[in-house]
Scaffold this active site. Structure first.
Site, PDB file in Angstrom:
ATOM      1  CB  CYS A  63       3.804  -0.615  -6.775  1.00 19.81           C
ATOM      2  SG  CYS A  63       2.541  -1.043  -5.647  1.00 19.81           S
TER       3      CYS A  63
ATOM      4  N   GLY B   7       2.186   2.431   5.217  1.00 23.93           N
ATOM      5  CA  GLY B   7       3.286   1.485   5.471  1.00 23.93           C
ATOM      6  C   GLY B   7       4.135   1.903   6.669  1.00 23.93           C
TER       7      GLY B   7
ATOM      8  CD  GLU C 116       4.893  -4.057  -3.736  1.00 29.18           C
ATOM      9  OE1 GLU C 116       5.060  -2.875  -4.119  1.00 29.18           O
ATOM     10  OE2 GLU C 116       4.001  -4.798  -4.142  1.00 29.18           O
TER      11      GLU C 116
ATOM     12  N   GLY D 269       0.829  -1.204   0.000  1.00 29.62           N
ATOM     13  CA  GLY D 269       0.000   0.000   0.000  1.00 29.62           C
ATOM     14  C   GLY D 269       0.859   1.246   0.000  1.00 29.62           C
ATOM     15  CB  SER D 270      -0.011   4.742   0.692  1.00 30.75           C
ATOM     16  OG  SER D 270      -0.382   4.700   2.055  1.00 30.75           O
TER      17      SER D 270
END
Ligand code: UN1
Length: 518
Positions: free
Chosen positions: A304, A253, A270, A248-249
């Site tokens: 991403c 994160g 990630e 995620g963001s």
């Protein structure tokens, strides 16, 4: 045409669900009944229409899932790894049998083109096959002991139950990178999917566990749909979960990492990418154009790995940008279920607002719009979330370049000397994927060298997006440092144990230390 493709897709994916209206979003080895649970309505970003509804986890359901995970983990860890691998292989084969319908479900739920929806399922099939092979290769090293008649060896044990929190943009593939690898290692996965993509998660969870059950195995793919504040936060704080994998963001994160670290758990992150492609004057220009277009536009710029910055050598800058702008004008934007469309909708209204805000801000900072920049009305799909693919000429010191916007916005920059390209490339906080287009061996190797790209993924003459599952996937800096999917990423899902066995009759001590008691 438009309406019929959507109706056709909806009819096909219905076969993946037991009930056409309300699906349970919680699987604890049994599907938890929906009665008395909060319900979330699922909207397709293609037309804004309701495609289903899902019941969410109640506090008591959370505990049932955790308890089920504990029981399964015990039984599953005792099954030999190659047998676990065989089971995962059968799951992959089942996914292949349902590839078409599952791919369409991904398209309906998150707006991917048909090809990309199918690709998402293929990515799961690939990792399932990879994991099956891996199940016979969970090697531990044997080291020569410095002591007589001693064996020194490491072995890799399962962690037990783990939490996997995924994003909407790869609503099943990223789960499978984690879940299939973790399964062959011997772990049980509790999956919290994105609130924007629970239906795909439900369909995949059902297929996967049905296969396990037909083989006589316990359920190891558990599901916990619920909102971040309740379910998500509980997973982060739960000491029964030694590992939390989060996609995620960067900002979420950071929160995940801090919370999990505060209980000394492990997190596998990630997070955002802000990926760039460098195009040298020595590039194969056609190749570069196609790769940059795919990188920037695939999944409507919501990967991403999406290409967000384009760094072009000044002598070809104008020609390259002219060609790219022309290419953009030919790209079909609209209903992703239609064959000629390459760019579908963004996931929701907030994403459209984020796109518009970034473009306005970029222009305020001196950016010049080359194409796109507006919301796109598709007459037959007034409820969909469509935007125009956008290119903005930028200067490398514009603050907005430091930021990832999940939308098809590409910032174009120019460079003169090669070192300058690398410096611009590395000048952002994120470090996921990178690409260079050049036919010059020296430039390619410099980009691959330690002083070149600072990202976890580096590509030469292929784009930033679309990595294969065989390599370890992940990035540096604000991307979070995690590695998932191929290579030896499996080690993150295992507990490494260093084993020392003395098979002699004496008790020699390491480092030659003497401890003579008598
Ligand atoms: C992601 O966007 O979180 O490399 C994953 C790619 C895909 C995976 C992207 N295979 O673009």
């Amino acid at each position: 045409m438009t309406q019929s493709t959507i109706a056709e897709a909806r009819a096909r994916v219905a076969s993946l669900f037991e009930q056409s209206t309300l699906s349970s979003g919680v699987y604890a080895g049994r599907w938890i009944e929906s009665k008395g649970r909060d319900v979330s309505t699922c909207i397709s970003p293609i037309d804004g229409e309701i495609i289903g509804s899902v019941s969410l986890a109640h506090t008591v359901d959370y505990e049932e899932v955790l308890e089920s995970a504990r029981c399964s983990a015990q039984a599953w860890s005792e099954i030999p790894a190659p047998v676990r691998g065989y089971a995962v292989l059968q799951v992959a084969e089942e996914l292949e049998r349902h590839k078409k319908d599952l791919g369409l479900l991904v398209s309906l739920e998150v707006g991917k083109t048909v090809g990309e929806g199918q690709g998402e399922i293929q990515e799961m099939i690939d990792i399932g096959r990879f994991a099956a092979g891996l199940s016979r290769q969970l090697y531990g090293l044997t080291m020569p002991s410095e002591r007589t008649a001693h064996r020194l060896q490491e072995q890799w044990h399962p962690l037990g139950p783990i939490g996997v929190i995924t994003a909407f943009n790869f609503p099943s593939a990223v789960w499978s990178w984690n879940a299939f690898i973790a399964a062959v290692v011997g772990d049980v996965t509790i999956w919290k999917p994105s609130s924007d993509a629970p239906l795909t998660a439900i369909a995949v969870t059902r297929l996967a566990n049905d296969v396990l059950s037909s083989l006589g195995h316990p359920p190891v793919f558990l599901l916990l749909c619920g909102n971040g504040r309740t379910v998500g936060e509980r997973l982060l704080d739960d000491r029964r979960l030694p590992l939390i994998s989060f996609t995620g963001s960067v900002s979420t994160g950071r929160h995940v990492a801090t919370r999990v670290a505060s209980r000394l758990g492990r997190s596998l992150l990630e997070l955002g990418g802000n990926n760039a492609a460098v195009v040298s004057e020595k590039a194969d220009m056609e190749m570069g154009l196609r790769a940059v277009a795919f990188g920037a536009l695939a999944t409507s710029g919501q990967r991403c790995t999406s290409t967000r910055r384009l760094i072009v050598q000044e002598s070809i800058y104008r020609v390259f940008l002219d060609k790219l702008t022309r290419l953009y004008s030919t790209v079909g934007v609209g209903n992703p279920l239609e064959a000629n469309v390459l760019v579908g909708p963004l996931i929701n209204r907030a994403a459209v607002d984020g796109y518009l805000a970034a473009i306005e801000e970029a222009q305020k900072q001196g950016g010049r719009l080359l194409c796109g920049g507006r919301e796109k009305d598709i007459t037959q799909l007034p409820g969909g979330f469509y935007v125009e693919p956008t290119i903005i000429e930028a200067e490398s010191d514009m603050p907005i370049l430091q930021q990832e916007t999940f939308a098809p916005i590409l910032y174009a920059l120019r460079y003169s000397a090669f070192d300058e390209a690398v410096a611009i490339h590395n000048s952002v906080p994120q470090g996921l994927s990178s690409a260079i287009f050049t036919t010059d061996l020296r430039e390619a190797e410099q980009f691959l060298a330690a002083s070149g790209s600072d990202c976890g993924l580096v590509n030469v003459n292929t784009g930033t997006a679309g990595a294969e599952i065989g390599g370890a996937f992940g990035g540096e800096k604000d991307t979070g440092g995690g590695r998932e999917s191929g290579s030896d990423a499996w080690k993150a899902y295992a507990r490494r144990q260093t084993a020392c066995v003395n098979y002699g009759r004496a008790l020699p001590l390491a480092q030659g230390v003497r401890f003579d008691i008598d």
